[in-house]
Design a protein around this motif. Structure first.
Motif, PDB file in Angstrom:
ATOM      1  N   ILE A  99       0.843  -1.196   0.000  1.00 24.03           N
ATOM      2  CA  ILE A  99       0.000   0.000   0.000  1.00 24.03           C
ATOM      3  C   ILE A  99       0.882   1.250   0.000  1.00 24.03           C
ATOM      4  CG2 ILE A  99      -1.804   1.275   1.232  1.00 24.03           C
ATOM      5  CD1 ILE A  99      -2.674  -1.390  -0.210  1.00 24.03           C
ATOM      6  N   SER A 100       2.005   1.226   0.697  1.00 25.54           N
ATOM      7  CA  SER A 100       2.957   2.346   0.667  1.00 25.54           C
ATOM      8  C   SER A 100       3.488   2.556  -0.746  1.00 25.54           C
ATOM      9  CB  SER A 100       4.116   2.103   1.629  1.00 25.54           C
ATOM     10  OG  SER A 100       3.680   2.181   2.961  1.00 25.54           O
ATOM     11  N   ARG A 101       3.783   1.470  -1.445  1.00 21.52           N
ATOM     12  CA  ARG A 101       4.247   1.550  -2.833  1.00 21.52           C
ATOM     13  C   ARG A 101       3.175   2.203  -3.699  1.00 21.52           C
ATOM     14  NH1 ARG A 101       3.630  -0.580  -7.742  1.00 21.52           N
ATOM     15  NH2 ARG A 101       1.979  -1.988  -7.071  1.00 21.52           N
ATOM     16  N   CYS A 102       1.935   1.780  -3.510  1.00 21.89           N
ATOM     17  CA  CYS A 102       0.827   2.362  -4.264  1.00 21.89           C
ATOM     18  C   CYS A 102       0.705   3.856  -3.967  1.00 21.89           C
ATOM     19  CB  CYS A 102      -0.480   1.655  -3.925  1.00 21.89           C
ATOM     20  SG  CYS A 102      -0.588  -0.041  -4.495  1.00 21.89           S
ATOM     21  N   TRP A 103       0.796   4.223  -2.702  1.00 20.32           N
ATOM     22  CA  TRP A 103       0.672   5.618  -2.318  1.00 20.32           C
ATOM     23  C   TRP A 103       1.807   6.451  -2.924  1.00 20.32           C
ATOM     24  CZ3 TRP A 103      -2.599   9.046  -1.582  1.00 20.32           C
ATOM     25  CH2 TRP A 103      -2.252  10.295  -1.068  1.00 20.32           C
ATOM     26  N   ASP A 104       3.029   5.932  -2.905  1.00 23.07           N
ATOM     27  CA  ASP A 104       4.154   6.645  -3.512  1.00 23.07           C
ATOM     28  C   ASP A 104       3.912   6.878  -4.999  1.00 23.07           C
ATOM     29  OD1 ASP A 104       5.450   6.736  -1.065  1.00 23.07           O
ATOM     30  OD2 ASP A 104       6.791   5.055  -1.519  1.00 23.07           O
ATOM     31  N   GLU A 105       3.371   5.887  -5.674  1.00 27.03           N
ATOM     32  CA  GLU A 105       3.059   6.018  -7.099  1.00 27.03           C
ATOM     33  C   GLU A 105       1.970   7.065  -7.318  1.00 27.03           C
ATOM     34  OE1 GLU A 105       3.526   5.516 -11.102  1.00 27.03           O
ATOM     35  OE2 GLU A 105       4.785   4.686  -9.517  1.00 27.03           O
ATOM     36  N   VAL A 106       0.971   7.091  -6.456  1.00 27.55           N
ATOM     37  CA  VAL A 106      -0.080   8.104  -6.550  1.00 27.55           C
ATOM     38  C   VAL A 106       0.518   9.500  -6.409  1.00 27.55           C
ATOM     39  CG1 VAL A 106      -2.038   9.106  -5.281  1.00 27.55           C
ATOM     40  CG2 VAL A 106      -2.037   6.685  -5.857  1.00 27.55           C
ATOM     41  N   LEU A 107       1.369   9.692  -5.415  1.00 27.89           N
ATOM     42  CA  LEU A 107       1.969  11.010  -5.209  1.00 27.89           C
ATOM     43  C   LEU A 107       2.787  11.452  -6.420  1.00 27.89           C
ATOM     44  CD1 LEU A 107       3.111  10.881  -1.476  1.00 27.89           C
ATOM     45  CD2 LEU A 107       1.191  12.153  -2.462  1.00 27.89           C
ATOM     46  N   THR A 108       3.540  10.544  -6.992  1.00 27.83           N
ATOM     47  CA  THR A 108       4.338  10.858  -8.177  1.00 27.83           C
ATOM     48  C   THR A 108       3.442  11.285  -9.335  1.00 27.83           C
ATOM     49  OG1 THR A 108       6.092   9.326  -7.518  1.00 27.83           O
ATOM     50  CG2 THR A 108       5.978   9.906  -9.855  1.00 27.83           C
ATOM     51  N   ARG A 109       2.400  10.531  -9.591  1.00 28.38           N
ATOM     52  CA  ARG A 109       1.497  10.845 -10.706  1.00 28.38           C
ATOM     53  C   ARG A 109       0.660  12.090 -10.422  1.00 28.38           C
ATOM     54  NH1 ARG A 109      -0.109   5.411 -13.848  1.00 28.38           N
ATOM     55  NH2 ARG A 109       1.767   4.226 -13.365  1.00 28.38           N
ATOM     56  N   TRP A 110       0.283  12.290  -9.177  1.00 32.25           N
ATOM     57  CA  TRP A 110      -0.489  13.476  -8.798  1.00 32.25           C
ATOM     58  C   TRP A 110       0.347  14.734  -9.043  1.00 32.25           C
ATOM     59  CZ3 TRP A 110      -3.927  13.116  -3.816  1.00 32.25           C
ATOM     60  CH2 TRP A 110      -4.864  14.166  -3.790  1.00 32.25           C
ATOM     61  N   ALA A 111       1.621  14.688  -8.663  1.00 32.21           N
ATOM     62  CA  ALA A 111       2.508  15.829  -8.879  1.00 32.21           C
ATOM     63  C   ALA A 111       2.667  16.121 -10.372  1.00 32.21           C
ATOM     64  CB  ALA A 111       3.879  15.567  -8.238  1.00 32.21           C
ATOM     65  N   ARG A 112       2.795  15.070 -11.178  1.00 29.09           N
ATOM     66  CA  ARG A 112       2.896  15.245 -12.638  1.00 29.09           C
ATOM     67  C   ARG A 112       1.626  15.864 -13.200  1.00 29.09           C
ATOM     68  NH1 ARG A 112       4.068   9.656 -14.525  1.00 29.09           N
ATOM     69  NH2 ARG A 112       5.647   9.237 -12.992  1.00 29.09           N
ATOM     70  N   LEU A 113       0.492  15.438 -12.667  1.00 27.20           N
ATOM     71  CA  LEU A 113      -0.789  15.951 -13.127  1.00 27.20           C
ATOM     72  C   LEU A 113      -0.913  17.452 -12.852  1.00 27.20           C
ATOM     73  CD1 LEU A 113      -3.570  15.033 -14.285  1.00 27.20           C
ATOM     74  CD2 LEU A 113      -4.306  14.742 -11.919  1.00 27.20           C
ATOM     75  N   LYS A 114      -0.406  17.882 -11.706  1.00 37.00           N
ATOM     76  CA  LYS A 114      -0.461  19.299 -11.342  1.00 37.00           C
ATOM     77  C   LYS A 114       0.406  20.165 -12.241  1.00 37.00           C
ATOM     78  CE  LYS A 114      -1.496  18.667  -6.456  1.00 37.00           C
ATOM     79  NZ  LYS A 114      -1.003  18.852  -5.091  1.00 37.00           N
ATOM     80  N   THR A 115       1.498  19.599 -12.767  1.00 34.51           N
ATOM     81  CA  THR A 115       2.425  20.378 -13.580  1.00 34.51           C
ATOM     82  C   THR A 115       2.095  20.319 -15.064  1.00 34.51           C
ATOM     83  OG1 THR A 115       4.010  18.547 -13.758  1.00 34.51           O
ATOM     84  CG2 THR A 115       4.313  20.119 -11.933  1.00 34.51           C
ATOM     85  N   SER A 116       1.151  19.477 -15.435  1.00 32.70           N
ATOM     86  CA  SER A 116       0.830  19.377 -16.867  1.00 32.70           C
ATOM     87  C   SER A 116      -0.341  20.251 -17.266  1.00 32.70           C
ATOM     88  CB  SER A 116       0.532  17.931 -17.247  1.00 32.70           C
ATOM     89  OG  SER A 116      -0.573  17.427 -16.536  1.00 32.70           O
TER      90      SER A 116
END
Length: 116
Positions: A99-116
């Motif tokens: 679940i921590s791995r999943c959460w880390d992936e969410v944070l990475t993609r969420w940050a990318r989404l904010k910058t696009s």
């Protein structure tokens, strides 16, 4: 009658995908989209993940015949409890690590989404 606001229910629905007996890697983009549209901050969603969703749904990942189709809104509303914000502490063990791995992936993609 729902006792949970619609945005929180959508967050529960999105996060619950991490606890299905399916390949979660296929659903990250959809999960991130729903979380980003919820109005909650990443810190708030992390609190919801570890303090509301994880305690109830983590056992599904321990089951040999775990749920794979998803939980109904009624199930989530009946079993998950809204808790005050608290920085969620990742759980230990194999399931906590996943679940921590999943959460880390969410944070990475969420940050990318904010910058696009």
């Amino acid at each position: 009658m729902s006792t949970v606001d619609a945005d929180r229910l959508r967050v529960w629905q999105a996060l619950s995908e991490f606890f299905l007996d399916t390949d979660v890697d296929l659903s990250f983009d959809g999960v991130v989209q729903r979380l980003a549209q919820s109005g909650y901050t990443p810190d708030q969603v992390q609190s919801i993940l570890w303090n509301e969703v994880y305690p109830v749904l983590h056992s599904n990942l321990q089951s040999m015949a775990g749920e794979w189709a998803g939980w109904s809104d009624a199930f989530l509303e009946a079993h998950l409890v809204v808790r005050p914000y608290s920085p969620g502490m990742p759980a230990r063990g194999r399931i906590g690590a996943e679940i921590s791995r999943c959460w880390d992936e969410v944070l990475t993609r969420w940050a990318r989404l904010k910058t696009s």
